[in-house]
Motif scaffolding. Sequence first.
Motif, PDB file in Angstrom:
ATOM      1  N   GLY A  92       0.770  -1.246   0.000  1.00  0.00           N
ATOM      2  CA  GLY A  92       0.000   0.000   0.000  1.00  0.00           C
ATOM      3  C   GLY A  92       0.791   1.279   0.000  1.00  0.00           C
ATOM      4  N   ASP A  93       2.092   1.231  -0.247  1.00  0.00           N
ATOM      5  CA  ASP A  93       2.885   2.464  -0.262  1.00  0.00           C
ATOM      6  C   ASP A  93       3.515   2.639  -1.638  1.00  0.00           C
ATOM      7  N   VAL A  94       2.738   3.160  -2.575  1.00  0.00           N
ATOM      8  CA  VAL A  94       3.219   3.293  -3.947  1.00  0.00           C
ATOM      9  C   VAL A  94       4.255   4.413  -4.062  1.00  0.00           C
ATOM     10  N   SER A  95       4.261   5.337  -3.096  1.00  0.00           N
ATOM     11  CA  SER A  95       5.266   6.411  -3.142  1.00  0.00           C
ATOM     12  C   SER A  95       6.674   5.825  -2.968  1.00  0.00           C
ATOM     13  N   PHE A  96       6.841   4.839  -2.072  1.00  0.00           N
ATOM     14  CA  PHE A  96       8.137   4.175  -1.906  1.00  0.00           C
ATOM     15  C   PHE A  96       8.457   3.323  -3.128  1.00  0.00           C
ATOM     16  N   SER A  97       7.408   2.775  -3.762  1.00  0.00           N
ATOM     17  CA  SER A  97       7.637   2.043  -5.018  1.00  0.00           C
ATOM     18  C   SER A  97       8.277   2.966  -6.033  1.00  0.00           C
ATOM     19  N   ARG A  98       7.719   4.178  -6.155  1.00  0.00           N
ATOM     20  CA  ARG A  98       8.223   5.126  -7.156  1.00  0.00           C
ATOM     21  C   ARG A  98       9.632   5.591  -6.818  1.00  0.00           C
ATOM     22  N   ARG A  99       9.895   5.858  -5.548  1.00  0.00           N
ATOM     23  CA  ARG A  99      11.221   6.332  -5.170  1.00  0.00           C
ATOM     24  C   ARG A  99      12.281   5.243  -5.399  1.00  0.00           C
ATOM     25  N   THR A 100      11.896   3.996  -5.134  1.00  0.00           N
ATOM     26  CA  THR A 100      12.809   2.882  -5.422  1.00  0.00           C
ATOM     27  C   THR A 100      13.057   2.774  -6.924  1.00  0.00           C
ATOM     28  N   PHE A 101      11.968   2.921  -7.685  1.00  0.00           N
ATOM     29  CA  PHE A 101      12.053   2.844  -9.149  1.00  0.00           C
ATOM     30  C   PHE A 101      12.958   3.948  -9.702  1.00  0.00           C
ATOM     31  N   ASP A 102      12.761   5.185  -9.206  1.00  0.00           N
ATOM     32  CA  ASP A 102      13.545   6.321  -9.705  1.00  0.00           C
ATOM     33  C   ASP A 102      15.036   6.190  -9.371  1.00  0.00           C
ATOM     34  N   SER A 103      15.350   5.472  -8.292  1.00  0.00           N
ATOM     35  CA  SER A 103      16.752   5.347  -7.876  1.00  0.00           C
ATOM     36  C   SER A 103      17.517   4.300  -8.678  1.00  0.00           C
ATOM     37  N   MET A 104      16.797   3.526  -9.486  1.00  0.00           N
ATOM     38  CA  MET A 104      17.461   2.453 -10.237  1.00  0.00           C
ATOM     39  C   MET A 104      18.257   3.040 -11.402  1.00  0.00           C
ATOM     40  N   PRO A 105      19.559   2.716 -11.496  1.00  0.00           N
ATOM     41  CA  PRO A 105      20.381   3.272 -12.588  1.00  0.00           C
ATOM     42  C   PRO A 105      20.037   2.653 -13.936  1.00  0.00           C
ATOM     43  N   ARG A 106      19.505   1.448 -13.916  1.00  0.00           N
ATOM     44  CA  ARG A 106      19.174   0.758 -15.163  1.00  0.00           C
ATOM     45  C   ARG A 106      17.812   0.088 -14.995  1.00  0.00           C
ATOM     46  N   LYS A 107      16.982   0.197 -16.037  1.00  0.00           N
ATOM     47  CA  LYS A 107      15.639  -0.384 -15.977  1.00  0.00           C
ATOM     48  C   LYS A 107      15.398  -1.223 -17.216  1.00  0.00           C
ATOM     49  N   ASP A 108      14.729  -2.357 -17.003  1.00  0.00           N
ATOM     50  CA  ASP A 108      14.343  -3.183 -18.146  1.00  0.00           C
ATOM     51  C   ASP A 108      12.813  -3.184 -18.268  1.00  0.00           C
ATOM     52  N   VAL A 109      12.282  -3.962 -19.202  1.00  0.00           N
ATOM     53  CA  VAL A 109      10.836  -4.003 -19.447  1.00  0.00           C
ATOM     54  C   VAL A 109      10.096  -4.464 -18.185  1.00  0.00           C
ATOM     55  N   TYR A 110      10.668  -5.465 -17.513  1.00  0.00           N
ATOM     56  CA  TYR A 110      10.022  -5.995 -16.303  1.00  0.00           C
ATOM     57  C   TYR A 110       9.889  -4.906 -15.236  1.00  0.00           C
ATOM     58  N   THR A 111      10.934  -4.067 -15.112  1.00  0.00           N
ATOM     59  CA  THR A 111      10.904  -2.993 -14.117  1.00  0.00           C
ATOM     60  C   THR A 111       9.785  -1.995 -14.420  1.00  0.00           C
ATOM     61  N   TRP A 112       9.714  -1.569 -15.718  1.00  0.00           N
ATOM     62  CA  TRP A 112       8.644  -0.645 -16.109  1.00  0.00           C
ATOM     63  C   TRP A 112       7.269  -1.273 -15.879  1.00  0.00           C
ATOM     64  N   ASN A 113       7.117  -2.532 -16.235  1.00  0.00           N
ATOM     65  CA  ASN A 113       5.836  -3.220 -16.018  1.00  0.00           C
ATOM     66  C   ASN A 113       5.471  -3.243 -14.532  1.00  0.00           C
ATOM     67  N   SER A 114       6.488  -3.446 -13.697  1.00  0.00           N
ATOM     68  CA  SER A 114       6.252  -3.482 -12.250  1.00  0.00           C
ATOM     69  C   SER A 114       5.729  -2.141 -11.751  1.00  0.00           C
ATOM     70  N   MET A 115       6.331  -1.058 -12.237  1.00  0.00           N
ATOM     71  CA  MET A 115       5.928   0.270 -11.780  1.00  0.00           C
ATOM     72  C   MET A 115       4.525   0.609 -12.266  1.00  0.00           C
ATOM     73  N   VAL A 116       4.223   0.307 -13.518  1.00  0.00           N
ATOM     74  CA  VAL A 116       2.874   0.555 -14.052  1.00  0.00           C
ATOM     75  C   VAL A 116       1.844  -0.240 -13.248  1.00  0.00           C
ATOM     76  N   SER A 117       2.154  -1.515 -13.012  1.00  0.00           N
ATOM     77  CA  SER A 117       1.233  -2.369 -12.246  1.00  0.00           C
ATOM     78  C   SER A 117       1.056  -1.861 -10.823  1.00  0.00           C
ATOM     79  N   ALA A 118       2.147  -1.327 -10.236  1.00  0.00           N
ATOM     80  CA  ALA A 118       2.061  -0.797  -8.871  1.00  0.00           C
ATOM     81  C   ALA A 118       1.060   0.349  -8.801  1.00  0.00           C
TER      82      ALA A 118
END
Length: 790
Positions: free
Chosen positions: A93-119
């Motif tokens: 239930g804390d999508v803000s921490f999801s986003r901050r974790t996502f933004d801190s990633m130096p490299r993102k793949d398709v799975y990462t983007w899918n995870s964030m959209v789904s979140a």
Amino acid sequence: MFSLVPTCKGRHACKSFPSLRVCYQFFSSATNSLPSVSDGFGTENKRTDFGLLFQSCTKLHHAKCLHAFLVMSGKAQDIIFSSRLVNRYAYLGDVSFSRRTFDSMPRKDVYTWNSMVSAYVRSGRFREAVDCFSDFLLTPGLRPDFYTFPPVLKACGNLNVGKKIHCWLIKLGLEWDVFVAASLIHMYSRFGFISVAHKLFDEMPFRDMGCWNAMISGFCQNGNAADALDVLIEMRSEGVKMDPVTVASLLTACAQSDDSLSGMLIHLYVIKHGLEFDLFVCNALINMYAKFGCLGHAHRVFYEMQVRDLVSWNSIITANEQNDEPMTALGFFNRMQLSGVKPDWLTLVSLASIIAQLNDAEMSRSVHGFILRRDSFKEDVVIGNAVVDMYAKLGAVDSARTVFEGLPVKDVVSWNTLITGYTQNGLASEANEVYCMMQECKEIIPNQGTWVSILPAYTHLGALQQGMKIHGRVIKNCLYLDVFVGTCLIDMYGKCGRLDDALSLFYQVPRMSSVTWNAMVSCLGVHGHGGKAVKLFKDMIDEGVKPDHVTFVSLMAACSHSGLVKEGELYFHMMQKEYGIKPGLKHYGCMVDLLGRAGHLDKAYSFIKTACLFEVDSENVGYYVLLSNIYATTGKWEGVDKVRSTARNRGLRKTPGWSSIEVNNKVDVFYTGNQTHPLCEQIYQKLRELTEKMKSLGYVPDFSFVLQDVEDDEKEHILTSHSERLAIAFGIISTPPKTPIRIFKNLRVCGDCHNVTKLISVITEREIIVRDSNRFHHFKDGTCSCGDYW
């Protein structure tokens, strides 16, 4: 990276997350794995099982401790672990921490983007999900896959966005993936484009269970129960068996189409194939039987369930609440609390409705307090709207207004609920005031519910010009053929004296249900056209529309206004014998009125005894007024005082008489003895002039209509100050000579005012149209359309 997580020292992490105790103490930054260590019990820890650690994160602070451990172990930059953190934070239930974790990633793949959209989608933040998807499309070297689109399609806020995503699917060649195609069907169905969804379904080269369920569900969402059942037949012909999702959708379709036979056959299928204990199916069965009014079957399904969830309890509570069994519904709510299941906003909405049905003012305050303690008004505006509605239905409109004004967020339903509350409590002017306030809120867009709320208020006030403005807006918004809006417009025109316009609208709107017919029968009745009302009722039967209890109230009232005694008695018995409708107080009241007017007093008294009106409805102030008036007419003033004292002691107040008139698009309301109008002096001067002319024509005031023990001079002043006379005098001084005047009165016109209005129509050479609580009176050249029968 450390700024992303709270400070989490080793000893705190170990207390929250015991499995990390040894890891924190022996972690070596020189390696990517943990060394083998002893835990002090003679066993060895091998490599850390991160899968187990992620599964163990059932609370948000657990996830933050794990996040801290990943940072310390140098694994927070790992794309797999970071993606799992994004999902875990969203799940907790804390999508803000999801986003901050996502933004801190130096490299993102398709799975990462899918995870964030789904979140974002999982958290209900659909706009952010679509924005995130747009950013994904701009990322070089990456392209969405078939896992990306189902959540994005669910997040679409309008059809245009959905169409754009559909274009991307075609471009990427993913349109016919079964998961994606099912999501497209859901999306188009949600926006009402069921034909597009069906075309997609027909063109699919391959369908799985999800696709069949999506199409059946789509038809059900759009009220096409017959088409949903057709898809079922096609599905069975292809050898595909129903699963719990299919069954639940079809049960909903059966409930929508009132097809109890098909619903029971599906229930048999459920039992035959061992689905009778499936939670999803059982909840759908409860809802279906509730819609059919078969509470016994709904209860049996509920009692036989092996597992019950919150939806099960909400379903059985709502089933009883919507079938007028508030005490049983309240009993289920109490049992739900005892079983340890916590109510959600749907439970609270049902609870508010239950209390309104029970007419329990004390319990309403308890429910309000319960909701306040949970801080539920901030949780969902629907709960606040339900409390406003509860107070309004209890007649506590001041409390309803207080709750409304205290809502942290108000949507269009909030405004509609308050407007409806005022209208249903006879406070049409206040309803109009709230509607005007609503129009000043530019972010609030009126909808169908708004028109259905405000039009009855204009009908009550006789505000024809205001109602016609609403009609114009309805045409502009293409809602004039909506059955509920259309019915309100028919009622407004008919009860504002424009019967021809009401009839014209009646033949334009859908007439499949009794609602529209009831409105038209009622309009014909109040205009004294009892014969036409009877003919319309016969047309209704010929067209296969089943009458309800409201139909017979309108029909018998029409017979009463026209003196059709035999017809009224016929329909009273037909209602019971042919349609199985048990007479209510309004039906008995119509029969008493019908027989009393026709001079059949013995029969009328028999109906009063049968209905036990005073015993059954002892809180109805109208009965006390009636008894008081009977005493006053016979000069028994002690009896008058006794009845009025009893009513006061019970907290009952007589509805004050008022009359309204619309002049220059403004509605003026006059109460008996009104002295506050800006044109008060001119109004009373005009009445004095008219009284002198009427007396020269032979008018003698009829003091029998003054039910007070005062001198004759005072009685004459009281008669002159009746609200309808004030409104007529205002109309005469405010409108051009010889033009019609339309007056609306909330109570029955007294006999003296009826005679006076006939004389005024001669003196002023005007047609005066008065609608009282019973019917329309068209005064012209000294006569009235009612033939002195009202």
